[in-house]
Each structure stands twice: as structure tokens, then as C-alpha cells.
Design a protein around this motif. Sequence first.
Motif, PDB file in Angstrom:
ATOM      1  N   TYR A  82      -9.563  -8.272   5.503  1.00 13.83           N
ATOM      2  CA  TYR A  82      -9.273  -7.051   4.730  1.00 13.83           C
ATOM      3  C   TYR A  82      -9.744  -7.191   3.286  1.00 13.83           C
ATOM      4  O   TYR A  82     -10.343  -6.279   2.710  1.00 13.83           O
ATOM      5  CB  TYR A  82      -7.764  -6.798   4.797  1.00 13.83           C
ATOM      6  CG  TYR A  82      -7.284  -5.457   4.281  1.00 13.83           C
ATOM      7  CD1 TYR A  82      -8.156  -4.403   4.021  1.00 13.83           C
ATOM      8  CD2 TYR A  82      -5.923  -5.248   4.077  1.00 13.83           C
ATOM      9  CE1 TYR A  82      -7.684  -3.179   3.562  1.00 13.83           C
ATOM     10  CE2 TYR A  82      -5.437  -4.031   3.623  1.00 13.83           C
ATOM     11  CZ  TYR A  82      -6.325  -3.002   3.363  1.00 13.83           C
ATOM     12  OH  TYR A  82      -5.840  -1.795   2.911  1.00 13.83           O
ATOM     13  N   SER A  83      -9.490  -8.348   2.691  1.00 11.77           N
ATOM     14  CA  SER A  83      -9.892  -8.576   1.307  1.00 11.77           C
ATOM     15  C   SER A  83     -11.405  -8.438   1.131  1.00 11.77           C
ATOM     16  O   SER A  83     -11.879  -7.830   0.163  1.00 11.77           O
ATOM     17  CB  SER A  83      -9.435  -9.962   0.844  1.00 11.77           C
ATOM     18  OG  SER A  83      -9.924 -10.269  -0.443  1.00 11.77           O
ATOM     19  N   THR A 135      -6.816  -8.871  -4.482  1.00  9.53           N
ATOM     20  CA  THR A 135      -7.870  -7.870  -4.353  1.00  9.53           C
ATOM     21  C   THR A 135      -7.247  -6.472  -4.365  1.00  9.53           C
ATOM     22  O   THR A 135      -6.510  -6.117  -3.436  1.00  9.53           O
ATOM     23  CB  THR A 135      -8.663  -8.058  -3.044  1.00  9.53           C
ATOM     24  OG1 THR A 135      -9.133  -9.400  -2.963  1.00  9.53           O
ATOM     25  CG2 THR A 135      -9.838  -7.100  -2.979  1.00  9.53           C
ATOM     26  N   SER A 141      -3.869   2.043  -7.962  1.00  9.52           N
ATOM     27  CA  SER A 141      -4.755   1.908  -6.805  1.00  9.52           C
ATOM     28  C   SER A 141      -4.053   2.395  -5.544  1.00  9.52           C
ATOM     29  O   SER A 141      -2.929   2.893  -5.590  1.00  9.52           O
ATOM     30  CB  SER A 141      -5.148   0.436  -6.634  1.00  9.52           C
ATOM     31  OG  SER A 141      -3.987  -0.346  -6.373  1.00  9.52           O
ATOM     32  N   CYS A 163     -12.659  -4.972   0.943  1.00 11.03           N
ATOM     33  CA  CYS A 163     -12.318  -4.303  -0.324  1.00 11.03           C
ATOM     34  C   CYS A 163     -13.017  -4.936  -1.516  1.00 11.03           C
ATOM     35  O   CYS A 163     -12.641  -4.695  -2.664  1.00 11.03           O
ATOM     36  CB  CYS A 163     -10.805  -4.330  -0.526  1.00 11.03           C
ATOM     37  SG  CYS A 163      -9.894  -3.301   0.647  1.00 11.03           S
ATOM     38  N   ILE A 184      -6.955  -2.466  -3.824  1.00  9.78           N
ATOM     39  CA  ILE A 184      -7.507  -1.548  -2.843  1.00  9.78           C
ATOM     40  C   ILE A 184      -7.868  -0.245  -3.561  1.00  9.78           C
ATOM     41  O   ILE A 184      -6.991   0.471  -4.042  1.00  9.78           O
ATOM     42  CB  ILE A 184      -6.495  -1.256  -1.716  1.00  9.78           C
ATOM     43  CG1 ILE A 184      -6.010  -2.555  -1.068  1.00  9.78           C
ATOM     44  CG2 ILE A 184      -7.099  -0.333  -0.658  1.00  9.78           C
ATOM     45  CD1 ILE A 184      -4.814  -2.366  -0.139  1.00  9.78           C
ATOM     46  N   ALA A 185      -9.159   0.052  -3.652  1.00  7.25           N
ATOM     47  CA  ALA A 185      -9.650   1.270  -4.306  1.00  7.25           C
ATOM     48  C   ALA A 185      -8.988   1.505  -5.655  1.00  7.25           C
ATOM     49  O   ALA A 185      -8.347   2.538  -5.884  1.00  7.25           O
ATOM     50  CB  ALA A 185      -9.427   2.475  -3.380  1.00  7.25           C
ATOM     51  N   SER A 238       0.838  -1.202   0.000  1.00  6.33           N
ATOM     52  CA  SER A 238       0.000   0.000   0.000  1.00  6.33           C
ATOM     53  C   SER A 238       0.869   1.246   0.000  1.00  6.33           C
ATOM     54  O   SER A 238       2.072   1.192   0.260  1.00  6.33           O
ATOM     55  CB  SER A 238      -0.945   0.006   1.211  1.00  6.33           C
ATOM     56  OG  SER A 238      -0.217  -0.078   2.419  1.00  6.33           O
TER      57      SER A 238
END
Length: 290
Positions: A188-189, A207, A174, A192, A209-210, A150
Motif C-alpha cells: 500500500y505504501s 506515507t 489527507s 502511495c 495518502i493523497a 483513513s
Amino acid sequence: MVKVAVFSQFQKKKPLASLEVLLDVLKKQNIEVVVEANFYKGVTSKIKKEFATFSELDHSYDFLVSIGGDGTILRAITLVRDLNIPIVGINTGRLGFLATIQHEDIEAAIHSILEKKYSISERSLLTIESSEKNAEIESCNFALNEIAVSRKNTTSMITVETELNGEYLTSYWSDGLIISTPTGSTGYSLSCGGPVITPNASSLVLTPIAPHNLSARPLVIEDSTTITLKVSGREKKHLVSLDSRIATLSNKTTITIKKAPFTIKMIVLNNETFLDTLRKKLLWGEDKRN
């Protein structure tokens, strides 16, 4: 004699109440109890009897009891590692997909375990290697739920160049990318937009993230796949998380993620199933029409 390790992160009222019940039950059964040293140091003035402590585990333990939520179990696996010590969780947290024993059921659950009225659910893990040396990763390079990359120190998106078994997949634009095990698919997955995967499935899920490339969707792959990531962005560094543990890596570092060569063994009582847990925890079917 049966030997049991007890682990928790908390010295709050609810976990302490469960600890007291657990210790009473184990004492009545003449079981050798060893409490994790840091936890015991925080509660030694609040429990009546003295217990042996451990900082590291070995093969002499029959099982480990985790008191807390799923996050506590994620911490417990860093102690269990590849020792094949079964784990059972007493839930004093919120959801509790892994920690499923409620406070009022502690005594009955311990009796069931001692009477061998349970099964073992083997949970796969992920391991990570990076081309940049990093002490946090090298000291404990595996995760039960997920490994995620991230952004760091920026509101700008990052680009996560992704390869599967050496073949280019895509570059996710992302906030990051989650690589989740079946166990982590309800964590967490899931939040999202990722799918729920049953624990015994031989799968992983990627997956984003945004993601800003809106065609990017969660992707389920075989758990034998080797995943290679490279991150780029406006900042020079990015974050890598292994469950709840976080490290910082430089951009363009090559990150390799694959299935770990060992599993974590979770104790599942005979009156528990994953599907039952799904209905209880995610409120599936909670509809007036049902």
C-alpha cells in the motif's frame, strides 16, 4: 516426524491444484500434515484423503505452508503470532513478494526445505494501542505490512496529528496516513509513493495518502520510534486498518504504534533473493535499452 500446517483462504481451481501437488509431495516424504479447519471444510469434498485439522497453532509445527497470495500470508500470521513457526508461501495470486514459490516449483521447494537448503528472513511487525477500547484491535493488535488510518463515510479529508517519540512532527491533511514496515513497503505504501525498503532494514516509513499539503512526503524513521496519532475531521469516526483487518475508532482517540516485540520468520530458498524478487515482480530493467 516433521509436522506441517497448511493454510489457505480459497477453494478456487488454482489454489486447489497447488494443494493437491503439495499434499502428494508431503505424503511421499512421510510428513504429518494438518490443514486449517475452515479451509479443509471447504475442500473436504474435493480432495481424496482425510487429514487432521487445526483451529489454533502451537509449538509442535515445523513450518506452515500458505497457499494463495501475499494476502493469504497476512492472514496466516494471525494464526502463527509469536510462535516462531517459519512460513513459506506458494503463490497462486498475482505479485507475490512474500509468496514466492510457483506452482511448478512446489516439489523442488519442499525437498529444499526438508534438506535445510534455505535461510530465515525475520520480518518485523507493528503493534497498536488506542485510548478507546476496541474489540477488533485488542483481539489481534499487530500487522506485518502496515497500520493505516483513513477517512470513513466522507469524501472530506481528515487531519492526522502525528508525534514521534513525543515530539510533534506535523498534521497531515489527507485521506489518511500509512505506517509501513520494510515488508509492507512494496504494498500500500508503495502505491502511495513510498520508498521500497529492504526487509532487513531497521526502519519504518510514514506515507501520507493523497496529502493536500503538497510538501508532505514519505518519511523513513528508525523502527524503535513510538508513533502517536490523533485524527480529526468532519465525521465523528475514522478507520484503522491492520493489514487487511479494519476497525473503527472515534476521532481524537490517541493511537500509539510501535515495533512489535516478536518477528515473523519467512523461509527463503537458497536460489531466492529480495533483489531478484524486485526485478521479477516490479519489472525493474524491463527496457529495450537493456
